[in-house]
Design a protein around this motif. Structure first.
Motif, short mmCIF file in Angstrom:
data_model
loop_
_atom_site.label_atom_id
_atom_site.label_comp_id
_atom_site.label_asym_id
_atom_site.label_seq_id
_atom_site.Cartn_x
_atom_site.Cartn_y
_atom_site.Cartn_z
N CYS A 1 -3.67 -3.71 -0.05
CA CYS A 1 -3.97 -3.24 -1.40
C CYS A 1 -4.11 -4.43 -2.35
N ALA B 1 -7.20 -0.96 -5.70
CA ALA B 1 -6.03 -0.24 -6.23
C ALA B 1 -6.38 1.11 -6.86
N THR C 1 -8.49 1.55 2.03
CA THR C 1 -8.19 0.13 2.27
C THR C 1 -8.92 -0.46 3.47
N VAL D 1 -6.94 3.57 -4.08
CA VAL D 1 -5.69 3.92 -3.40
C VAL D 1 -4.87 4.89 -4.25
N CYS E 1 0.83 -1.20 0.00
CA CYS E 1 0.00 0.00 0.00
C CYS E 1 0.86 1.25 0.00
#
Length: 270
Positions: A144, A149, A182, A152, A88
């Motif tokens: 992640c 994704a 997350t 993020v 992450c």
């Protein structure tokens, strides 16, 4: 005044000034280790109002460098106890660096006092969001993956842009961003955020260095003080992590206190 007395007075004044710089650095390092953010939230006003840096852009550039290095020290402490989610961290930081460069270019073109005032208003909004979700403990297994994704990456780009614009490490944006994208607990978000805080800080510092907005001597003092502070902050964070909402509430409280002070100072100087 006698030359000897004048020399002694100047020496005392110089030592006091160094002591203030070291103490401010320790406070920044402690905050980074404790909540993963707030380093630049504190560094910029401390440099302007406590140390007496007259140019807000120099305070922003110097604080970015000091916070970036202190974040690396804090990261080492969190890595030792396994609170960093490296995948992450890599995704978030890599997407945010480009945004940080762009944000720094925009920030340098804006009046310094107005920049500080906008910075404080943004802090109030983030603090309110953190308090609203303080009871959400998150999932220790969160990480992640392909599903989250894009989220993020988006949060990383946005945090980087704002980090560069306001000249901050970005932890107070990165921590809630990691939690929201997350679902990880705040202690993991704090440890993970320090990778991005460091990356964003170095990106912003590089941009300000090119423009001559970094005070290297002051940065050294802040880094030296921050090394001890970050160790103490990390240990305190681990102690508080088991108390639901306590660490998040503290995070928001720091933001509110400094934001109100900066608004008060900013309005009086406009």
């Amino acid at each position: 005044m006698h030359p000897a007395m004048l020399s002694h007075s100047l020496l005392q004044s110089g030592l006091l000034h160094i002591g203030v710089e070291l103490f401010c650095g320790a406070l920044i390092g402690f905050t980074l280790g404790l909540i993963g953010g707030g380093g630049s939230i504190l560094a910029v006003p401390l440099m302007v109002y406590a140390v007496g840096v007259p140019n807000p852009h120099v305070a922003i550039g110097t604080s970015a460098l000091a916070v970036a290095i202190n974040a690396l020290i804090g990261l080492g402490q969190h890595a030792r106890v396994g609170t960093v989610k490296w995948r992450c961290a890599g995704v978030f930081a890599s997407c945010g660096v480009l945004g940080a460069f762009l944000g720094a270019s925009l920030g340098k073109a804006m009046d310094g006092q107005r920049l500080l005032l906008l910075f404080a208003l943004l802090m109030l909004g983030v603090g309110a969001l953190m308090l609203h979700g303080r009871k959400n403990t998150g999932s220790p297994d969160a990480n992640c993956n392909r599903r989250n994704a894009p989220k993020v990456m988006t949060y990383g780009m946005g945090a980087g842009l704002l980090s560069g614009f306001f000249g901050i490490g970005g932890g107070f944006l990165i921590v809630p961003g990691l939690m929201a994208s997350t679902g990880m607990p705040i202690l993991n978000a704090i440890g993970t955020s320090l990778v991005a805080v460091s990356a964003f800080g170095f990106s912003t510092a590089l941009s300000y260095t090119v423009s001559g907005y970094v005070d290297w001597q002051l940065a050294t003092m802040f880094i030296a003080g921050g090394a001890l502070g970050s160790i103490l902050g990390t240990r305190t964070a681990r102690f508080m992590a088991g108390q639901t909402g306590r660490l998040t509430s503290l995070f928001a409280g720091v933001i509110f206190l400094v934001a109100f002070y900066m608004i008060w100072q900013g309005v009086s100087r406009l």
